[in-house]
Design a protein around this motif. Structure first.
Motif, PDB file in Angstrom:
ATOM      1  N   CYS A 190      41.857  65.902  42.065  1.00  0.00           N
ATOM      2  CA  CYS A 190      41.944  64.551  42.211  1.00  0.00           C
ATOM      3  C   CYS A 190      40.583  63.964  41.404  1.00  0.00           C
ATOM      4  O   CYS A 190      39.674  64.666  41.800  1.00  0.00           O
ATOM      5  N   GLY A 191      40.699  62.651  40.738  1.00  0.00           N
ATOM      6  CA  GLY A 191      39.502  62.108  40.508  1.00  0.00           C
ATOM      7  C   GLY A 191      39.222  60.893  41.276  1.00  0.00           C
ATOM      8  O   GLY A 191      39.991  60.144  41.375  1.00  0.00           O
ATOM      9  N   LEU A 192      38.069  61.074  41.951  1.00  0.00           N
ATOM     10  CA  LEU A 192      37.691  59.767  42.916  1.00  0.00           C
ATOM     11  C   LEU A 192      36.240  59.702  43.190  1.00  0.00           C
ATOM     12  O   LEU A 192      35.484  60.689  43.359  1.00  0.00           O
ATOM     13  N   LEU A 193      35.855  58.561  42.751  1.00  0.00           N
ATOM     14  CA  LEU A 193      34.360  58.124  42.949  1.00  0.00           C
ATOM     15  C   LEU A 193      34.417  56.880  43.846  1.00  0.00           C
ATOM     16  O   LEU A 193      35.233  55.894  43.689  1.00  0.00           O
ATOM     17  N   TRP A 194      33.424  56.861  44.860  1.00  0.00           N
ATOM     18  CA  TRP A 194      33.380  55.688  45.827  1.00  0.00           C
ATOM     19  C   TRP A 194      31.787  55.079  45.660  1.00  0.00           C
ATOM     20  O   TRP A 194      30.990  56.003  45.650  1.00  0.00           O
ATOM     21  N   VAL A 195      31.991  53.885  45.419  1.00  0.00           N
ATOM     22  CA  VAL A 195      30.715  52.992  45.450  1.00  0.00           C
ATOM     23  C   VAL A 195      30.835  52.209  46.894  1.00  0.00           C
ATOM     24  O   VAL A 195      31.919  51.559  46.947  1.00  0.00           O
ATOM     25  N   SER A 196      29.709  52.314  47.883  1.00  0.00           N
ATOM     26  CA  SER A 196      30.034  51.871  48.969  1.00  0.00           C
ATOM     27  C   SER A 196      28.885  50.847  49.744  1.00  0.00           C
ATOM     28  O   SER A 196      27.961  50.932  50.648  1.00  0.00           O
ATOM     29  N   PRO A 197      28.730  49.647  48.903  1.00  0.00           N
ATOM     30  CA  PRO A 197      27.636  48.516  49.310  1.00  0.00           C
ATOM     31  C   PRO A 197      27.993  47.829  50.811  1.00  0.00           C
ATOM     32  O   PRO A 197      29.130  48.053  51.213  1.00  0.00           O
ATOM     33  N   VAL A 198      26.979  47.438  51.284  1.00  0.00           N
ATOM     34  CA  VAL A 198      27.112  46.634  52.578  1.00  0.00           C
ATOM     35  C   VAL A 198      26.640  45.200  52.292  1.00  0.00           C
ATOM     36  O   VAL A 198      25.470  45.123  51.530  1.00  0.00           O
ATOM     37  N   LEU A 199      27.362  44.408  52.991  1.00  0.00           N
ATOM     38  CA  LEU A 199      26.931  43.003  52.515  1.00  0.00           C
ATOM     39  C   LEU A 199      27.194  42.193  54.059  1.00  0.00           C
ATOM     40  O   LEU A 199      27.825  42.572  54.773  1.00  0.00           O
ATOM     41  N   PRO A 200      26.650  40.917  54.024  1.00  0.00           N
ATOM     42  CA  PRO A 200      26.931  40.192  55.125  1.00  0.00           C
ATOM     43  C   PRO A 200      28.324  39.613  55.237  1.00  0.00           C
ATOM     44  O   PRO A 200      29.252  39.735  54.312  1.00  0.00           O
ATOM     45  N   LEU A 201      28.711  39.550  56.708  1.00  0.00           N
ATOM     46  CA  LEU A 201      29.974  39.376  56.981  1.00  0.00           C
ATOM     47  C   LEU A 201      30.152  37.939  56.624  1.00  0.00           C
ATOM     48  O   LEU A 201      30.363  37.066  57.612  1.00  0.00           O
ATOM     49  N   ARG A 202      30.448  37.510  55.612  1.00  0.00           N
ATOM     50  CA  ARG A 202      30.833  36.203  55.150  1.00  0.00           C
ATOM     51  C   ARG A 202      31.641  36.212  54.008  1.00  0.00           C
ATOM     52  O   ARG A 202      31.668  37.165  53.008  1.00  0.00           O
ATOM     53  N   GLY A 203      32.720  35.363  54.051  1.00  0.00           N
ATOM     54  CA  GLY A 203      33.739  35.336  53.255  1.00  0.00           C
ATOM     55  C   GLY A 203      33.515  35.125  51.602  1.00  0.00           C
ATOM     56  O   GLY A 203      33.655  35.665  50.658  1.00  0.00           O
ATOM     57  N   ALA A 204      32.207  34.313  51.435  1.00  0.00           N
ATOM     58  CA  ALA A 204      31.696  33.920  50.145  1.00  0.00           C
ATOM     59  C   ALA A 204      31.036  35.284  49.645  1.00  0.00           C
ATOM     60  O   ALA A 204      31.025  35.372  48.283  1.00  0.00           O
ATOM     61  N   GLU A 205      30.477  36.086  50.344  1.00  0.00           N
ATOM     62  CA  GLU A 205      29.876  37.116  49.880  1.00  0.00           C
ATOM     63  C   GLU A 205      30.891  38.344  49.429  1.00  0.00           C
ATOM     64  O   GLU A 205      30.733  39.008  48.421  1.00  0.00           O
ATOM     65  N   LEU A 206      31.872  38.371  50.103  1.00  0.00           N
ATOM     66  CA  LEU A 206      33.056  39.318  49.730  1.00  0.00           C
ATOM     67  C   LEU A 206      33.476  38.870  48.373  1.00  0.00           C
ATOM     68  O   LEU A 206      33.508  39.793  47.563  1.00  0.00           O
ATOM     69  N   LEU A 207      33.687  37.529  48.174  1.00  0.00           N
ATOM     70  CA  LEU A 207      34.107  36.954  46.839  1.00  0.00           C
ATOM     71  C   LEU A 207      33.151  37.310  45.644  1.00  0.00           C
ATOM     72  O   LEU A 207      33.514  37.725  44.529  1.00  0.00           O
ATOM     73  N   ALA A 208      31.977  37.121  45.993  1.00  0.00           N
ATOM     74  CA  ALA A 208      30.693  37.210  45.322  1.00  0.00           C
ATOM     75  C   ALA A 208      30.796  38.523  44.810  1.00  0.00           C
ATOM     76  O   ALA A 208      30.398  38.841  43.562  1.00  0.00           O
ATOM     77  N   LEU A 209      30.880  39.509  45.591  1.00  0.00           N
ATOM     78  CA  LEU A 209      30.617  41.048  45.235  1.00  0.00           C
ATOM     79  C   LEU A 209      31.958  41.576  44.508  1.00  0.00           C
ATOM     80  O   LEU A 209      31.843  41.958  43.470  1.00  0.00           O
ATOM     81  N   HIS A 210      33.143  40.960  44.760  1.00  0.00           N
ATOM     82  CA  HIS A 210      34.407  41.365  44.024  1.00  0.00           C
ATOM     83  C   HIS A 210      34.122  40.812  42.777  1.00  0.00           C
ATOM     84  O   HIS A 210      34.432  41.692  41.630  1.00  0.00           O
ATOM     85  N   ALA A 211      33.540  39.448  42.482  1.00  0.00           N
ATOM     86  CA  ALA A 211      33.667  38.941  41.110  1.00  0.00           C
ATOM     87  C   ALA A 211      32.406  39.817  40.289  1.00  0.00           C
ATOM     88  O   ALA A 211      32.461  39.839  39.037  1.00  0.00           O
ATOM     89  N   LEU A 212      31.283  40.070  40.940  1.00  0.00           N
ATOM     90  CA  LEU A 212      30.247  40.929  40.383  1.00  0.00           C
ATOM     91  C   LEU A 212      30.999  42.204  39.828  1.00  0.00           C
ATOM     92  O   LEU A 212      30.359  42.612  38.715  1.00  0.00           O
TER      93      LEU A 212
END
Length: 553
Positions: A424-446
């Motif tokens: 299988c081909g599998l690569l993980w990037v595992s960043p940590v972010l503040p527990l805020r909805g805006a941060e989740l959406l910002a990282l996803h958009a990034l």
């Protein structure tokens, strides 16, 4: 990039290797030293598109043998690369950072030394797997549960803990539930942390800090020693467990849901790790990329993705967790969660064993209709989640690793699933972010544009790993049989990793291919790490380069 200052030149290395193998052959049983081509190829297998081939594999069976091994290898200056069971999928598997290192496979050190039922802890060796300890507790009829990860039944507790991994239950922040390590240092000395170095210490596995400097953290995500024993805390069996399953219809709706649940995580209403996965994380739990429906493509077309989502009865995001306690405590938590989510677009369900049995019966009545198939899939997902919430490991969640595998899911899946051996081909990037909805959406958009640019679906999970932060796992699943796709996967990984680092979303753990990128500025932190390494392992014997960016050029 290459390791510097580690291996001697070719002629000298060959002489040293021959001498080391002869010495090991004299000191260990024949079956413990493995040098065959098939064995070396098996340990070189990796999901991460960066494989290294070991010199040999040694399988010690005791701490005393590890001490003997360290001393012999030190005499010849050949690096050791210890691993617990070698199932660090997505981050490096069983591969060392450099070529021709001696793999120290600790999987045969699998003794459960102690389980204290009254104080709820166990003392285990590196090879003890999730399934082994769960089976032991069940066989002894103990009202104790383990914390499970989704990595599968055959994975090591210790390996995950030393990488600071996390699971699902209230004990899911695993390193916080460890007390007392036994470590073999490069000198051959044996270090007992906490109170463990005092004779007859009564609280060696109850109070992690001991007295004096707290050393345990030094031996996580490092190469300072070989951990041969660890004390872990077990979770008392809960009187009542309900599973929370929450569907969020549109992508942008997830921000409000995160913000609504954060106060409940902070005040302890939500005690378990809460996992927030996008639709692809759920869809890949029981299927692989539908090549027949998307010929010649590596990403799901939007219309097909929406159709698969409808068939599965899910939205853009799915929130999953569990409520633990007495019946009254769980009822109060349900009420609090329902009230918190009411202003959002989320649709929450609370599932018990009873509701799952009802779902099974309803699915049988609906037969092979679309609604029946959808309900059956939902019940299967919830059963797997409920099992893990109650301390029973499950391999179902490894299915995502097979998303782009040409052969699909193996016939035996999930039994003995091994993504590395299954190509299988599998690569993980595992960043940590503040527990805020805006941060989740910002990282996803990034990171979304990078996935699109390189032609990959973005599998995203955001977990409330503690009361104040989200741990993300961004997955690149690729076809290892397609060289062009492998190269695109590498480029995608590098771009996503760089984007996260530059934006301040630093990974909580990294794969072997990223160790060199952890210290772009030559900061004091990594200089201090290097000084500790020099003090404990001046010869660079143990896992050179592992979380040691200064050793790379």
């Amino acid at each position: 990039m290459a390791l510097t200052g580690v291996m001697p030149d070719v002629s000298e290395r060959s002489e040293r290797e021959r001498g080391l193998l002869a010495a090991l052959g004299a000191a260990f049983a024949p079956e413990q030293l493995q040098t065959g081509a098939a064995t070396l190829a098996r340990y070189a297998a990796s999901t991460a598109a960066r494989a290294t081939r070991p010199l040999a594999v040694i399988l010690p069976t005791s701490r005393e043998q590890v001490v003997r091994l360290v001393k012999i290898s030190g005499d010849f200056g050949i690096p050791l690369y210890p691993l617990s069971t070698g199932k660090n999928w997505g981050y490096g598997d069983a591969c060392a950072l450099g070529e021709a290192q001696l793999i120290v496979d600790l999987s045969r050190m699998n003794r459960i030394h102690e389980v204290n039922a009254e104080l709820a802890y166990a003392v285990i060796e590196p090879g003890v797997t999730q399934q082994q300890l769960a089976d032991y507790l069940r066989a002894q009829r103990l009202d104790l549960w383990i914390d499970c990860t989704g990595a599968g039944p055959d994975t090591s507790f210790m390996g995950n803990i030393l990488e600071r991994g996390f699971g699902h239950s209230p004990y899911g922040n695993r390193l916080q539930h460890v007390a007392g390590m036994q470590v073999v240092l490069a000198s051959g000395e044996v270090l007992e942390t906490g109170f463990g170095h005092y004779p007859n210490a009564r609280a060696a596995h109850l109070f992690p800090y001991g007295v004096g400097p707290f050393l345990d953290g030094l031996f996580t995500q490092s190469n300072f020693g070989i951990v041969t024993r660890i004390g872990i805390w077990l979770m008392p069996k809960a009187a009542c467990v309900n599973h929370l399953l929450c569907t969020v219809p549109a992508h942008h709706d997830i921000g409000a849901v995160v913000d609504a649940l954060r106060p409940l995580r902070l005040d302890g209403t939500l005690r378990s790790i809460i996992h927030i996965g996008n639709d692809l994380r759920v869809l890949s739990g029981g299927a692989v990329f539908p090549r027949a429906l998307a010929p010649g493509q590596t990403r799901l077309p939007d219309a097909l993705r929406a159709s698969l989502r409808r068939q599965a009865g899910i939205g853009a995001w799915v929130v999953s967790g569990a409520l633990y306690g007495s019946r009254l405590q769980v009822a109060a938590a349900r009420k609090a969660v329902s009230a918190a989510l009411k202003p959002t677009q989320a649709r929450a369900s609370f599932l018990s064993e009873r509701t799952l049995r009802w779902g099974e019966s309803a699915a049988r009545l609906l037969g092979q209709s679309a609604r029946g198939q959808r309900l059956r899939a939902q019940v299967a997902l919830c059963e797997a989640l409920m099992a893990m919430n109650r301390g029973t490991p499950n391999g179902r969640f490894l299915a995502g690793a097979y998303w782009r595998r040409r052969g699909g899911l193996p016939e035996h899946f999930p039994r003995k699933a091994d993504p590395a051996q299954d190509n299988c081909g599998l690569l993980w990037v595992s960043p940590v972010l503040p527990l805020r909805g805006a941060e989740l959406l910002a990282l996803h958009a990034l990171v979304s544009p990078a996935f699109a640019l390189h032609g990959f679906d973005l599998f995203a999970t955001f977990s409330m790993i503690n009361e104040r932060s989200l741990g993300a796992v961004l997955t690149i699943a690729y076809d290892k049989e397609d060289e062009e796709e492998v190269e695109r996967a590498r480029r995608c990984y590098r771009d996503v990793f760089s984007l996260c680092m530059q934006a301040g979303y630093i990974p909580y753990r990294v794969g072997n291919q990223s160790m060199a990128d952890l210290d772009p500025h030559g900061d004091v932190y990594w200089q201090t790490v290097a000084r500790i390494k020099q003090a404990l392992d001046p010869g660079g014997l143990i896992a050179p380069g592992r979380y040691q960016p200064g050793l790379w050029t």
